[in-house]
Design a protein around this motif. Structure first.
Motif, mmCIF file in Angstrom:
data_model
loop_
_atom_site.group_PDB
_atom_site.id
_atom_site.type_symbol
_atom_site.label_atom_id
_atom_site.label_comp_id
_atom_site.label_asym_id
_atom_site.label_seq_id
_atom_site.Cartn_x
_atom_site.Cartn_y
_atom_site.Cartn_z
ATOM 1 N N CYS A 29 -80.442 6.497 -68.474
ATOM 2 C CA CYS A 29 -81.692 6.329 -70.010
ATOM 3 C C CYS A 29 -81.530 6.053 -70.993
ATOM 4 O O CYS A 29 -80.890 7.009 -71.617
ATOM 5 N N CYS A 57 -86.066 14.431 -75.302
ATOM 6 C CA CYS A 57 -85.479 14.585 -73.909
ATOM 7 C C CYS A 57 -85.040 15.191 -73.231
ATOM 8 O O CYS A 57 -84.254 16.219 -73.801
ATOM 9 N N CYS A 63 -90.086 13.541 -73.698
ATOM 10 C CA CYS A 63 -89.426 12.328 -72.556
ATOM 11 C C CYS A 63 -89.977 10.921 -73.409
ATOM 12 O O CYS A 63 -90.787 11.093 -73.344
ATOM 13 N N ALA A 101 -92.136 15.489 -67.602
ATOM 14 C CA ALA A 101 -90.907 15.950 -68.068
ATOM 15 C C ALA A 101 -89.878 14.490 -68.022
ATOM 16 O O ALA A 101 -89.284 14.932 -68.806
ATOM 17 N N CYS A 102 -89.543 13.980 -67.306
ATOM 18 C CA CYS A 102 -89.120 13.554 -67.324
ATOM 19 C C CYS A 102 -88.685 11.951 -65.829
ATOM 20 O O CYS A 102 -89.165 11.933 -64.842
ATOM 21 N N VAL A 103 -88.737 10.651 -66.887
ATOM 22 C CA VAL A 103 -88.733 9.408 -65.389
ATOM 23 C C VAL A 103 -87.883 8.904 -65.835
ATOM 24 O O VAL A 103 -87.581 7.048 -65.291
HETATM 25 S S1 SF4 Z 1 -86.443 9.467 -68.980
HETATM 26 FE FE1 SF4 Z 1 -86.087 11.999 -68.352
HETATM 27 S S2 SF4 Z 1 -83.680 11.730 -69.567
HETATM 28 FE FE2 SF4 Z 1 -85.019 9.932 -70.169
HETATM 29 S S3 SF4 Z 1 -85.860 11.343 -71.917
HETATM 30 FE FE3 SF4 Z 1 -87.312 10.736 -70.226
HETATM 31 S S4 SF4 Z 1 -86.419 12.899 -70.217
HETATM 32 FE FE4 SF4 Z 1 -84.622 11.726 -70.722
#
Ligand code: SF4
Ligand SMILES: Cc1cc2nc3c(=O)[nH]c(=O)nc-3n(C[C@H](O)[C@H](O)[C@H](O)COP(=O)(O)OP(=O)(O)OC[C@H]3O[C@@H](n4cnc5c(N)ncnc54)[C@H](O)[C@@H]3O)c2cc1C
Length: 331
Positions: A120, A131, A140, A158-160
C-alpha cells in the motif's frame, strides 16, 4: 538512513530469547523487505539480528510421505529450482518465479517472503499520511483515496490493504503449515491462519509474537499437488506485484474434478482461499467452462469492492478459472 546496530546469531535459543526481550530488535534474513521499510521509515528497529548463520534453516527436504519441508532461510531461487518442488508442487515454483527479480530471489528467504509487508503506497510513503498500519489510530488514507490495488474481501474501515506475497497464495492453497519456535517452544500454524485480517489492529500482519522465529514451512503431500498452477496478473509483465493472482491445484477422475484447491492473491489482507468454490467444483467437468465459472462465483457473494477496484471482482473470477483449467490440463 535510520541508524541501527547489527549483530549475528549463531544459536537459535539465544536468538529467540534476545528477540523476546527486546522490542526494538528485528530479525533480518535477506534484508530485501526490511531495509526498504527502514529507508521508507515505515519500520525503525534499533537493532538487527542477522539470522543467516543459524544452522539447518536453509534446507529443502522431500519428506518420506511425499510432503516437503522448506527451511525458512532457503532462498526463493533455490526453492523454485529444486527438482522436488518443480515436480510435486509446480504451483510453488511458479509463484516464486513470478515474484520480484532474479537478483532479489537469490537474496530473499522464504521466511522473509511470508513476513513481507503490504505494498500500500500510503503505508510505504514517507510523508506520514494517515495509515493505521504505519501509525495506529491515524486513519486509513486508502479507504477513500487511491484504492485500485486494494482489497475486495475481508477488509475493515481501519485498513483495506492486500498481502503482496505470491508464494503465500500457493502455500495457502496447499494447506502448508508454518513451523515456529518461540519462548514457549515449537508450534505449527496452519498457513491459512498465519496472516490476519485487519480488523481494528491492522498493524499486526500475522499471528507471530515477540521471540517467534519461523524455522520452516511444511507442505503436506496432497493428491492435487502435481497438477497445479500459479497465474499472476499485473500492470506490467515482470518485476511487479499482483493486481490479482490465483493458485489452483486439481485431482481428476478422467475429465471430472475429484478435488480442487483454489486461493487468490491481491484481493485481501491474507491469501484468500475459495472454499465454497472448491466444494462446488467437486464432480464438475473440466471441459465445462460454464459449470466451472458458476462454481467459482459461489466464492464471490461476499466480495466488497472499493471505489477504484470493482474490476477485481470480475478479473479474479477469470484468473481463478484460467488457473484451474491450466492446472486441470496437467492432471
Ligand atoms: S490500507 Fe492499510 S496500509 Fe494502506 S493506508 Fe490504509 S491502513 Fe495504511
Ligand atoms: C523491488 C521488489 C519487488 C518485489 N516483488 C515481489 C513480488 O512480485 N512478489 C513477491 O512475493 N515478493 C516480491 N518482493 C518481496 C520479496 O519477495 C521480499 O522482500 C523477500 O521475500 C523478503 O525476504 P528477506 O529474506 O529479504 O526478508 P527480510 O527483509 O530479511 O525480512 C522481512 C521480514 O521478515 C522477518 N523475518 C525474516 N526471516 C524470519 C524468520 N525466519 N522468522 C521470523 N521473522 C523473520 C524480518 O524480521 C522482517 O520483518 C519484492 C521486493 C522488492 C524489493
Amino acid at each position: 538512513m535510520h541508524p541501527f546496530a547489527l549483530s549475528r546469531a549463531d544459536d537459535e535459543a539465544k536468538a529467540i530469547a534476545t528477540h523476546a526481550q527486546d522490542p526494538h530488535l528485528a530479525f533480518i534474513a535477506g534484508g530485501t523487505d526490511l531495509i526498504g521499510l527502514m529507508k521508507d521509515r515505515a519500520q525503525l528497529p534499533e537493532r538487527l539480528l542477522d539470522i543467516n548463520g543459524l544452522p539447518d534453516m536453509a534446507r529443502i527436504e522431500a519428506l518420506p510421505d511425499g510432503g516437503l519441508r522448506i527451511g525458512a532461510l532457503a532462498r526463493m531461487s533455490d526453492v523454485a529450482a529444486h527438482p522436488d518442488v518443480r515436480r510435486r508442487f509446480p504451483v510453488i515454483a511458479e509463484g516464486l518465479l513470478s515474484a520480484a527479480s532474479g537478483q532479489l530471489r537469490n537474496m530473499a528467504s522464504m521466511g522473509g517472503n511470508i513476513m513481507q509487508r503490504t505494498r500500500c503506497a500510503y503505508f510505504r510513503d514517507e510523508d506520514d499520511l494517515p495509515c493505521n498500519k504505519r501509525r495506529p489510530g491515524s486513519g486509513c488514507a486508502a479507504l477513500h483515496g487511491l484504492n485500485r490495488n486494494h482489497a475486495i474481501f475481508g477488509w475493515s474501515d481501519a485498513c483495506v490493504a492486500t498481502n503482496p506475497s505470491d508464494v503465500a497464495v500457493a502455500l495457502a492453497a496447499l494447506d502448508a503449515t508454518v513451523v515456529v519456535r518461540g519462548p514457549a517452544g515449537e508450534r505449527a500454524i496452519p498457513f491459512t491462519d498465519f496472516h490476519r485480517l485487519p480488523g481494528d489492529t491492522p498493524e499486526r500482519d500475522n499471528v507471530l509474537g515477540r521471540g517467534d522465529l519461523i524455522v520452516s514451512i511444511d507442505v503436506p503431500a496432497c493428491a492435487e499437488g502435481r497438477a497445479s498452477h500459479y497465474l499472476k496478473i499485473r500492470d506490467r509483465q515482470s518485476y511487479e506485484f499482483a493486481l490479482v493472482s490465483a493458485a489452483a491445484a486439481v485431482a481428476g477422475d478422467g475429465p471430472r474434478i475429484r478435488s480442487a484447491r483454489l486461493a487468490l492473491g491481491g484481493v485481501a489482507h491474507k491469501p484468500w482461499r475459495l472454499t465454497a468454490a472448491e466444494a462446488a467444483l467437486r464432480g464438475a467437468s473440466l471441459a465445462d467452462s460454464d459449470a466451472l465459472r458458476s462454481a467459482i462465483a459461489t466464492s464471490f457473494t461476499d466480495a466488497r469492492p472499493l471505489a477504484d477496484n470493482a474490476f477485481k471482482v470480475e478479473l479474479a473470477q477469470r484468473v481463478a478459472l484460467r488457473a484451474l483449467q491450466t492446472a486441470g490440463a496437467r492432471a
